[in-house]
Enzyme design. Structure first.
Site, short mmCIF file in Angstrom:
data_model
loop_
_atom_site.label_atom_id
_atom_site.label_comp_id
_atom_site.label_asym_id
_atom_site.label_seq_id
_atom_site.Cartn_x
_atom_site.Cartn_y
_atom_site.Cartn_z
N LYS A 174 42.05 40.14 -17.23
CA LYS A 174 42.25 41.18 -16.60
C LYS A 174 42.36 40.94 -15.01
CE LYS A 174 39.78 43.81 -14.07
NZ LYS A 174 40.71 44.12 -12.91
N GLY A 205 44.03 46.65 -15.66
CA GLY A 205 42.93 47.79 -15.55
C GLY A 205 42.20 47.54 -14.15
N ASP A 206 41.43 48.52 -13.79
CA ASP A 206 40.50 48.22 -12.78
C ASP A 206 38.99 48.01 -13.18
OD1 ASP A 206 39.33 50.78 -13.74
OD2 ASP A 206 40.18 51.84 -12.20
N GLY A 207 38.30 47.68 -12.16
CA GLY A 207 37.05 47.10 -12.65
C GLY A 207 36.17 48.22 -13.35
N GLY A 209 37.11 50.38 -15.24
CA GLY A 209 37.63 50.77 -16.51
C GLY A 209 37.71 49.44 -17.37
N VAL A 210 38.92 48.93 -17.47
CA VAL A 210 38.84 47.47 -18.39
C VAL A 210 37.48 46.47 -17.89
CG1 VAL A 210 40.42 45.75 -19.07
CG2 VAL A 210 41.25 48.15 -18.92
N GLY A 211 37.32 46.31 -16.85
CA GLY A 211 36.52 45.13 -16.58
C GLY A 211 35.14 45.62 -17.11
N GLU A 249 31.84 33.49 -9.70
CA GLU A 249 32.34 32.74 -8.30
C GLU A 249 32.45 34.22 -7.39
OE1 GLU A 249 32.33 29.75 -7.89
OE2 GLU A 249 32.50 28.98 -9.94
N CYS A 282 37.09 33.30 -0.06
CA CYS A 282 35.46 33.12 -0.11
C CYS A 282 34.79 32.03 0.54
CB CYS A 282 35.18 33.37 -1.72
SG CYS A 282 36.16 32.21 -2.56
N GLU A 382 29.99 39.26 4.47
CA GLU A 382 31.51 38.69 4.47
C GLU A 382 32.63 39.72 4.94
OE1 GLU A 382 33.72 36.11 0.85
OE2 GLU A 382 32.54 37.87 0.38
#
Length: 481
Positions: A174, A205-207, A209-211, A249, A282, A382
């Site tokens: 994803k 998908g977005d986090g 939803g599919v995430g 990560e 990051c 961050e």
């Protein structure tokens, strides 16, 4: 308008079952350039079922055959480099020259390193001479959900897919909904390379939803996620109900410690590194810690370097940084720059608003703050944009204390000509990686952090091991060796 409404499931492109439209925005122009479908639970279930069905035979496939497919993928990836770079530039704003080298090249390098590591990896090893009939078997974890970010898309996709493929795991990728085009191009390459149906699947998908559906799915054995610390915490909580393996990560707030005997290019190198990819890394050296004796000169140099950095349209060739990925990120960066001003940090380059001459697109002025203390928001949070903070220190002990005074622990940097000090700093800094005097980590070196920067390691043999379970066997018959 590019239309990419299908998912790659069980070896073929299929229409979504519960798809809804999502527009991909070019951050250089703020214009929609593509429309994709975001999946729902039925799409997630179909991808997981395909991966689960494919797992037994893929795990049993000889290592040499899995490596051969990865080598074929590398050839295809190299042949389609131009397409990949153009996709990354279009969807996330990496300048085209940088996309052709660093963005595309990161994926190429990781895939080659996995082939090298896999060829020398033993999946069945003796425990030791003291136990001649004991074996340690490294066995694929199973069905893995690979959830990747937008900032270095091919870097992260190849770090996960390459390791999972070599280990014998099956996958559901994803990608970020901000950068789906490169992932769908990569799925075409996986198909062309001959990976069996169900081994690699892609569902956009977005986090939320599919995430979230992948993270909680009972038939997913492992989640490998790269993204924000906030999302990593939510994934860990969701995955706990099924006790699946979770590899994270996450964010970083790296210190770049510059001692008074650092080489003359140390400050310039640090500023340029910070601004690379518009600060959207990051492991960016976002806190520059400078010893008091060279502090004033470092501040002056940092301001000059930042002011010399050009900002421009990502589609134009040349050496410059592009926009940040979207309006949400742009607004967040602006708020934090203003917070630095309000907290009393000394603005020596950049500031709020777009660079001169750029009134459309998510462009940020390369910004540097001096006279920062480590309790300011710009030193704690961050920022994920081209914003550098400079903090003075007096002694080695104080530098270590400031560097470690952060919830993050991904990458720290040290600049000094004192070899003994280099080694002391490497041991004292609480981070998964320490890079010194501008020397990059070697091919296959593990990437990963401590504390709220996550767990696990990616790249080379360390990345392969993260997709494996360890099985202890006694009474092994030598007839089967």
């Amino acid at each position: 308008m590019i239309e990419k409404r299908q998912f790659y499931i069980n070896g073929q492109w299929v229409d979504p079952i519960e798809g809804r439209d999502h527009h991909v925005i070019d951050p250089s122009t703020e214009e929609p350039v593509a429309v994709i479908s975001l999946g729902g639970q039925a799409d997630t279930d179909a991808a997981v079922a395909a991966a689960k069905a494919a797992f037994p035979s893929w795990m049993a496939t000889p290592k040499e055959e899995r490596i051969a497919m990865l080598e074929k993928l590398i050839d295809i990836y190299k042949a389609r480099a131009e397409e990949m770079a153009e996709a990354i530039t279009l969807e996330m704003g990496a300048p085209i020259d940088m996309a052709k080298t660093q963005q595309w090249g990161a994926g190429f390098g990781h895939l080659k390193n996995f082939v090298r590591a896999a060829k020398g990896f033993e999946f069945i090893k003796p425990l030791g001479d003291h136990a001649p009939n004991d074996r340690i078997i490294y066995e694929a974890v199973g069905v893995t959900a690979l959830i990747t970010p937008w900032n270095w898309p091919m870097n992260q996709i190849t770090l996960k897919v390459g390791a999972a493929a070599v280990a014998g795991c099956t996958m559901i990728l994803k990608p970020s909904e901000e950068t789906p085009l490169d992932a769908m191009l990569f799925a075409e390459m996986m198909h062309e390379a001959g990976f069996p149906p169900g081994v690699f699947n892609l569902v956009n998908g977005d986090g939320v939803g599919v995430g979230s559906q992948l993270t909680a799915h009972a038939d997913v054995d492992m989640v490998s996620f790269t993204g924000s610390t906030r999302a990593g915490i939510l994934i860990s909580k969701s995955a706990a109900d099924t006790l699946k393996k979770v590899h994270l990560e996450l964010g970083g707030k790296g210190a770049n410690v510059i001692f008074d005997d650092a080489d003359e290019k140390a400050v310039k190198r640090g500023v340029i590194h910070m601004m690379n990819n518009s600060g959207q890394s990051c492991n960016a050296p976002s806190r520059m810690l400078v010893q008091r004796g060279v502090y004033d000169q470092a501040v002056e140099t940092a301001a000059e370097v930042a002011q010399s950095i050009k900002v421009g349209n990502a589609h134009e060739e040349g050496r410059h940084i592009g926009p940040v990925v979207n309006e949400v990120q742009w607004n967040k960066i602006q708020d934090l720059i203003q917070a630095g001003i309000d907290e009393g940090a000394k603005l020596i380059a950049g500031g709020t608003g777009r660079p001169e001459g750029l009134n459309k697109g998510f462009y940020v002025r390369p910004t540097v703050f001096a006279d920062v203390n480590n309790q300011m928001r710009i030193a704690r949070e961050e920022i994920f944009g081209p914003v550098l903070t400079i903090i003075p220190f007096d002694s080695e002990e104080e530098a270590i204390e400031i560097a470690n005074d952060t919830p993050y622990g991904l990458t720290n940097y040290v600049q000094t000509q004192d070899g003994a000090r280099l080694n002391r700093m490497a041991r004292s800094l609480r981070s998964g990686m320490v890079e010194m005097n501008g020397q990059p980590r070697g091919a296959g070196s593990p990437f990963g952090g401590m504390k709220q920067s996550g767990n696990g390691r990616e790249g080379g043999v360390f990345g392969i091991e993260d997709f494996l379970e360890v099985k202890a066997v006694s009474g092994w018959s030598n007839e089967n060796d």
